[in-house]
Enzyme design. Structure first.
Site, PDB file in Angstrom:
ATOM      1  N   TRP A 102     -10.799  -1.588  -3.177  1.00 62.66           N
ATOM      2  CA  TRP A 102      -9.733  -2.097  -2.298  1.00 62.66           C
ATOM      3  C   TRP A 102      -9.676  -3.617  -2.300  1.00 62.66           C
ATOM      4  CZ3 TRP A 102      -5.970   0.926  -1.835  1.00 62.66           C
ATOM      5  CH2 TRP A 102      -6.157   2.306  -1.719  1.00 62.66           C
ATOM      6  N   ASP A 170     -10.286  -6.925   6.177  1.00 64.41           N
ATOM      7  CA  ASP A 170      -9.664  -5.601   6.051  1.00 64.41           C
ATOM      8  C   ASP A 170     -10.590  -4.624   6.769  1.00 64.41           C
ATOM      9  OD1 ASP A 170      -8.817  -3.089   5.291  1.00 64.41           O
ATOM     10  OD2 ASP A 170      -8.761  -3.506   3.142  1.00 64.41           O
ATOM     11  N   LYS A 194      -7.366   6.242   9.174  1.00 60.66           N
ATOM     12  CA  LYS A 194      -8.780   6.587   9.138  1.00 60.66           C
ATOM     13  C   LYS A 194      -9.320   6.743  10.559  1.00 60.66           C
ATOM     14  CE  LYS A 194      -8.381   4.107   4.984  1.00 60.66           C
ATOM     15  NZ  LYS A 194      -8.524   5.132   3.991  1.00 60.66           N
TER      16      LYS A 194
HETATM   17  C1  LIG Z   1     -10.479  -0.536   2.977  1.00 61.71           C
HETATM   18  C2  LIG Z   1      -9.097  -0.138   2.581  1.00 61.71           C
HETATM   19  N1  LIG Z   1      -8.179  -1.096   2.412  1.00 61.71           N
HETATM   20  C3  LIG Z   1      -6.918  -0.783   2.057  1.00 61.71           C
HETATM   21  C4  LIG Z   1      -6.526   0.512   1.853  1.00 61.71           C
HETATM   22  C5  LIG Z   1      -5.119   0.799   1.459  1.00 61.71           C
HETATM   23  O1  LIG Z   1      -4.448   1.292   2.535  1.00 61.71           O
HETATM   24  P1  LIG Z   1      -2.966   1.878   2.465  1.00 61.71           P
HETATM   25  O2  LIG Z   1      -3.053   3.163   1.727  1.00 61.71           O
HETATM   26  O3  LIG Z   1      -2.621   2.024   3.912  1.00 61.71           O
HETATM   27  O4  LIG Z   1      -2.118   0.881   1.766  1.00 61.71           O
HETATM   28  C6  LIG Z   1      -7.443   1.540   2.048  1.00 61.71           C
HETATM   29  C7  LIG Z   1      -7.020   2.948   1.882  1.00 61.71           C
HETATM   30  O5  LIG Z   1      -7.772   3.877   1.782  1.00 61.71           O
HETATM   31  C8  LIG Z   1      -8.756   1.203   2.407  1.00 61.71           C
HETATM   32  O6  LIG Z   1      -9.685   2.156   2.579  1.00 61.71           O
END
Ligand SMILES: Cc1ncc(COP(=O)(O)O)c(C=O)c1O
Length: 363
Positions: A102, A170, A194
């Site tokens: 991520w 994040d 989540k």
């Molecule tokens: C730590 C983290 N950041 C970003 C994301 C991306 O999120 P989204 O699918 O809402 O764009 C995720 C998705 O699993 C994640 O676990």
């Protein structure tokens, strides 16, 4: 009706009482004669929902008036671009730690807008640890971390020392997993799917002084200023996910933050203890940075074909026993149990019992 124990990394398990409440209010939300999905977002009842959710978040997370709280769309993935677009605007450079797939995406997006300085990377060991920070730039516009790495199962239980550089986190998969001081951050963001609610709404918490950096000519929907000025209602917000998020926050308030954190520590300990004493499986993550929320585990078997066969069998048999979504992320392989706030202790106990039984039968 049979409910399974759902170990999905997201969208993921929601508290059963929340689902019951949402079901009970489905046709007639508090005497309005309509469901939340049918309601104008400009109506009084809906204002009660969205501003109520904000108030609960402020209370539970300890967010002061120095911060804006926004409910956005586009997932955490859109934040990967909006953050540099709005805030990497002074010296056009930012520091990042590369701790998983991520943050790799966040880096990719920031690189399209300026200079990214990677001041620590754990890529050399499949991201199974958190790197030391070297070469941080005091003139960086901000320092970005992924607080909890959903895929790889690491978590910053201690935040890096970033001096006066604004810290951006994040917290998609780590929000409300353990105490976290919002005041240490300039910006926090999280996809809801989540620990907060259903997919569709993305939370952003922005320290007010950061607003000065936002360029004037950004596309309307990509400027945080638009959303701050309209209190997240410039356009139609994700009405229903925000409503369910409010129910989840009410559940957290009722449960008590400290009880929730205690339970999270208990669940994680149950699972990690089981893995540490297993002859068949192991958690590859450095102990001090193990995630409370996402627990990857791999077969100890070193022959890849045999290891893959164990993984397949485990995931299939677990699903048949009502323990679902245990396959690891495609980049890490193996298995992963996501044990978010709404996963009951009984679910983790059932998984541990299943693992022990599986190991005994397949040793
Ligand atoms: C730590 C983290 N950041 C970003 C994301 C991306 O999120 P989204 O699918 O809402 O764009 C995720 C998705 O699993 C994640 O676990």
């Amino acid at each position: 009706m049979t409910r399974v124990y759902n170990f999905s990394a997201g969208p993921s398990v929601l508290p059963e009482s929340v689902l019951h409440k949402a079901a009970a209010e489905m046709l007639d939300y508090q005497g309005t004669g309509m469901s939340v999905m049918e309601m104008s977002h400009r109506s009084k009842p809906y204002e009660g929902i969205i501003y109520g959710a904000e108030a609960l978040l402020r209370e539970i997370l300890g967010i002061s008036d120095d911060y804006h709280v926004l409910f956005l769309q586009g997932g955490a993935s859109l934040q990967f671009y909006m953050l540099p677009l709005n805030f990497m605007t002074l010296n056009k450079k930012a520091d990042f730690t590369l701790t998983g797939n991520w943050p790799a995406r966040a880096i990719e997006q920031a690189q399209t807008l300026g200079t990214v300085n990677i001041v620590g990377s754990s890529k050399d060991k499949n991201y199974w640890y958190l790197p030391e920070i070297k070469g941080a730039d005091k003139d960086a516009d901000y320092f970005h971390i992924c607080y909890n790495n959903t895929t790889e199962g690491t978590q910053y239980h201690q935040l890096p020392d970033v001096g006066d550089v604004p810290l951006i986190g994040d917290i998609s998969s780590g929000i409300l997993s353990e105490p976290l001081d919002v005041n240490k951050f300039a910006v926090l963001y999280a996809g809801a799917q989540k620990n907060l609610g259903p997919a569709g709404v993305t939370l952003a918490i922005i320290r007010k002084d950061m607003m000065e950096r936002i360029p004037a000519n950004l596309p309307t929907m990509l400027s945080y200023r638009t959303h701050v000025e309209a209190r997240s209602m410039y356009n139609t917000p994700t009405c229903y996910p925000i409503y369910v998020m409010k129910l989840v926050l009410e559940w957290i308030k009722e449960t008590g933050r400290e009880n929730l954190f205690k339970r999270n520590a208990e669940k994680a300990a149950l699972l990690y203890d089981c893995l540490d004493s297993s002859a068949m499986f192991y958690n590859p993550v450095e102990k001090s940075v193990r995630s409370l929320m996402n627990v990857p585990f791999l077969p100890r078997e070193t022959d890849k074909t045999k290891a893959d066969a164990i993984t397949d069998k485990f995931v299939k048999e677990a699903a048949a026993a009502g323990l679902v979504s245990l396959a690891g992320h495609r980049t890490t392989g193996g298995m992963r149990a996501s044990i978010y706030n709404a996963m009951p202790v009984e679910g983790v106990k059932a998984l541990v019992a299943f693992m022990k039984d599986f190991e005994a039968k397949n040793a």
